[in-house]
Design a protein around this motif. Structure first.
Motif, PDB file in Angstrom:
ATOM      1  N   VAL A 187       7.055  -2.143  -3.876  1.00 51.93           N
ATOM      2  CA  VAL A 187       7.090  -1.145  -2.806  1.00 51.93           C
ATOM      3  C   VAL A 187       8.306  -1.415  -1.939  1.00 51.93           C
ATOM      4  CG1 VAL A 187       5.876  -0.275  -0.770  1.00 51.93           C
ATOM      5  CG2 VAL A 187       4.571  -0.941  -2.794  1.00 51.93           C
ATOM      6  N   TYR A 225       0.790  -8.023   1.074  1.00 47.83           N
ATOM      7  CA  TYR A 225       0.436  -7.243  -0.107  1.00 47.83           C
ATOM      8  C   TYR A 225       1.192  -7.660  -1.356  1.00 47.83           C
ATOM      9  CZ  TYR A 225      -2.183  -4.551   3.241  1.00 47.83           C
ATOM     10  OH  TYR A 225      -3.090  -4.191   4.212  1.00 47.83           O
ATOM     11  N   ASN A 242       7.224   3.666  -3.921  1.00 47.53           N
ATOM     12  CA  ASN A 242       7.050   2.702  -4.998  1.00 47.53           C
ATOM     13  C   ASN A 242       8.354   2.568  -5.765  1.00 47.53           C
ATOM     14  OD1 ASN A 242       4.234   1.990  -4.777  1.00 47.53           O
ATOM     15  ND2 ASN A 242       3.763   4.065  -5.454  1.00 47.53           N
ATOM     16  N   LEU A 259       0.305   7.080   4.982  1.00 46.77           N
ATOM     17  CA  LEU A 259       0.446   5.717   5.486  1.00 46.77           C
ATOM     18  C   LEU A 259       0.744   5.622   6.983  1.00 46.77           C
ATOM     19  CD1 LEU A 259       2.395   4.046   2.556  1.00 46.77           C
ATOM     20  CD2 LEU A 259      -0.019   3.746   3.158  1.00 46.77           C
ATOM     21  N   ILE A 277       1.499   1.151  -4.268  1.00 47.68           N
ATOM     22  CA  ILE A 277       0.609   1.967  -3.446  1.00 47.68           C
ATOM     23  C   ILE A 277       0.295   3.221  -4.251  1.00 47.68           C
ATOM     24  CG2 ILE A 277       0.445   3.300  -1.303  1.00 47.68           C
ATOM     25  CD1 ILE A 277       2.567   1.374  -0.125  1.00 47.68           C
ATOM     26  N   VAL A 297      -5.233   2.232   2.854  1.00 48.46           N
ATOM     27  CA  VAL A 297      -5.382   2.518   1.427  1.00 48.46           C
ATOM     28  C   VAL A 297      -6.754   2.033   0.979  1.00 48.46           C
ATOM     29  CG1 VAL A 297      -4.505   2.022  -0.882  1.00 48.46           C
ATOM     30  CG2 VAL A 297      -2.906   2.457   0.990  1.00 48.46           C
ATOM     31  N   ILE A 316       0.716   7.471  -0.152  1.00 47.19           N
ATOM     32  CA  ILE A 316       2.000   7.300   0.539  1.00 47.19           C
ATOM     33  C   ILE A 316       2.201   8.287   1.693  1.00 47.19           C
ATOM     34  CG2 ILE A 316       4.519   7.430   0.232  1.00 47.19           C
ATOM     35  CD1 ILE A 316       4.091   5.938  -2.439  1.00 47.19           C
TER      36      ILE A 316
END
Length: 129
Positions: A123, A41, A118, A78, A70, A85, A75
């Protein structure tokens, strides 16, 4: 996915005296998933920052990837099984949504606590053993 092939810079600060007791194969699976997510990511040219250190009562591992965020509302979800997401379930944009659920299950078995947040840069995943 090897991190260097993606064009990411990896910085690590790992204290050599750190020792975590547990099932090595399960902990390796959890770590592989967290590092894989950090690499997957973050776009080329970004960083993955890995830190591991002892504190008075705990050992802490953080993995921060830069260049991605994110959505705040995602969050808390997750660690739910099958949550992604990107809800399209497109395998090209991610996995099945089980990775972080498995990581949390493994860490729960080891009495560890995991959080994702974040940061200004990206992240961060924080694990306390």
């Amino acid at each position: 996915m090897p991190i260097p092939k993606k064009g990411l810079t990896v910085e690590q600060s790992i204290y050599p005296e750190v020792c975590i007791l547990g099932d090595m194969q399960l902990l390796q699976k959890a770590l592989d998933n967290l590092l894989g997510n950090a690499a997957a990511y973050s776009g080329a040219g970004n960083q993955v920052l890995i830190k591991l250190w002892n504190e008075t009562e705990t050992t802490t591992l953080t993995i921060e990837n830069t260049g991605a965020h994110i959505p705040d509302e995602a969050i808390p979800k997750l660690f739910e099984p099958f949550y992604r997401v990107d809800q399209s379930r497109n395998r090209q944009t991610g996995g099945t949504g089980l990775g972080l659920y498995i990581v949390k299950t493994i860490l729960d078995l080891h009495g560890a606590k995991i959080e994702i947040a974040n940061t200004i840069q990206g992240v961060i995943v924080s694990v306390q053993f």
